[in-house]
Design an enzyme around this catalytic site. Sequence first.
Site, PDB file in Angstrom:
ATOM      1  N   CYS A 193      46.728  85.765  67.996  1.00  0.00           N
ATOM      2  CA  CYS A 193      47.460  84.599  67.067  1.00  0.00           C
ATOM      3  C   CYS A 193      48.360  83.842  67.792  1.00  0.00           C
ATOM      4  O   CYS A 193      48.795  82.896  67.356  1.00  0.00           O
ATOM      5  CB  CYS A 193      48.135  85.462  65.927  1.00  0.00           C
ATOM      6  SG  CYS A 193      47.054  86.501  65.019  1.00  0.00           S
TER       7      CYS A 193
ATOM      8  N   HIS B 141      52.910  80.326  62.758  1.00  0.00           N
ATOM      9  CA  HIS B 141      51.863  80.942  62.703  1.00  0.00           C
ATOM     10  C   HIS B 141      51.810  81.397  61.534  1.00  0.00           C
ATOM     11  O   HIS B 141      52.635  82.287  60.998  1.00  0.00           O
ATOM     12  CB  HIS B 141      51.813  82.016  63.813  1.00  0.00           C
ATOM     13  CG  HIS B 141      50.494  83.024  63.542  1.00  0.00           C
ATOM     14  ND1 HIS B 141      49.010  82.566  63.153  1.00  0.00           N
ATOM     15  CD2 HIS B 141      50.496  84.394  63.414  1.00  0.00           C
ATOM     16  CE1 HIS B 141      48.311  83.698  63.022  1.00  0.00           C
ATOM     17  NE2 HIS B 141      49.042  84.690  62.916  1.00  0.00           N
TER      18      HIS B 141
ATOM     19  N   ASN C  27      45.047  83.972  57.130  1.00  0.00           N
ATOM     20  CA  ASN C  27      45.631  84.158  58.460  1.00  0.00           C
ATOM     21  C   ASN C  27      44.215  83.870  59.555  1.00  0.00           C
ATOM     22  O   ASN C  27      43.292  84.464  59.722  1.00  0.00           O
ATOM     23  CB  ASN C  27      46.064  85.434  58.912  1.00  0.00           C
ATOM     24  CG  ASN C  27      46.495  85.658  60.438  1.00  0.00           C
ATOM     25  OD1 ASN C  27      46.385  85.057  61.357  1.00  0.00           O
ATOM     26  ND2 ASN C  27      47.381  86.666  60.813  1.00  0.00           N
TER      27      ASN C  27
END
Length: 335
Positions: A116, A255, A285
Amino acid sequence: MTYRSPRAAVLTGLGSWLPPDTVTNADLEATLDTNDAWIRSRTGIANRHRVSPGMSTSDLAVEAGLRALKSARSDQADAVVLATSTPDELCPATAPDVASRIGLPGVAAFDVSAVCAGFVYGLATAAGLIATGVAERVLLIGAEAFTTLVDPADRTTAAIFGDGAGAVVLRAGDPDEPGALISLVLGSDGGGSELLTVPAGGARRREPTEHHSRYLTMQGREIFRFAVRHMTSACRTAAEQTGWPLSDIDRLVAHQANARISNALGDALGVPPESRASNIEHVGNTASASIPLLLDEDNASGALTEGQRVLITAFGGGLAWGAATLVWPSLTSVA
Ligand code: UT7
């Protein structure tokens, strides 16, 4: 590190793409022991996109990359950097295939793997290529077919992750112009690598076993705590290196892991809710695609405007994290 170079990396184009197939909370309710109320209240997610059968990370990357080049009003780049944790194959890297299909055969092309945090690591990589003169223009793409790592029977990860791609073009420019990356902060902690891992399929364990799945395993609570701590610290460092008091931040682009993580981060930094970018509700996500997807969406909607002081941050498996600052330039969004 404070990023100081007479040749700054300047943001000059951006684009994104989401695969058309979607997975709503109602879809998950139909197959898993979960419910819309739990998912919304614990994650902030209502919908995610998913690659259709036969579609892969490179397909998403090509679409986002072409849009970013169009936004930058140029079909040229000297390097293609692909941030992904779901390459089409374990070997080779996916970036060379993406570069060829985008119409850039022959340029430098490689993958960056930081889950990520991949896009922020990619920003630093692109800045380095430009600072050293290796490249004048870099196409940086964050693309993930992350749902291919998710165990369809695991209600926790199935509720969170989605697929998508976002891309930016960075060109050599002046450190003082809008769009120039100012500070870049990166960090990692391999001591936490077990908290988010795909245990089988790599060089250590080629085949899955009873105890080692080929799917993603995640210890969500621990990741949550580390995410808030490290993104808060990276943001403070990046803002300080830039010379911006946190109260001067116009847009916090974090994020999109979980709405509760983003809220805890915003609260810790004292950034008010209206200054926090968010699209997790409809994309979930998307790992390394999350930040460029969010930047493109915010730019298109007018939430990001020229002259705003932008603080970007990410955290993910590895563990790995980072933060970056820039003053937002005038950019065209491409539908
Ligand atoms: O992108 C970077 C990598 N990933 C992350 O950043 C993820 C970070 N972590 C998180 O987002 C959260 O920890 C989760 C969303 C994964 C989980 O939320 P939580 O509030 O930390 O829940 P929990 O793991 O403490 O679980 C609480 C309960 C458990 O049930 P019991 O043991 O209390 O009976 C879980 O089994 O919630 C249960 N649960 C669910 N219930 C309904 C977990 N997932 C679900 C679900 N639906 N989808």
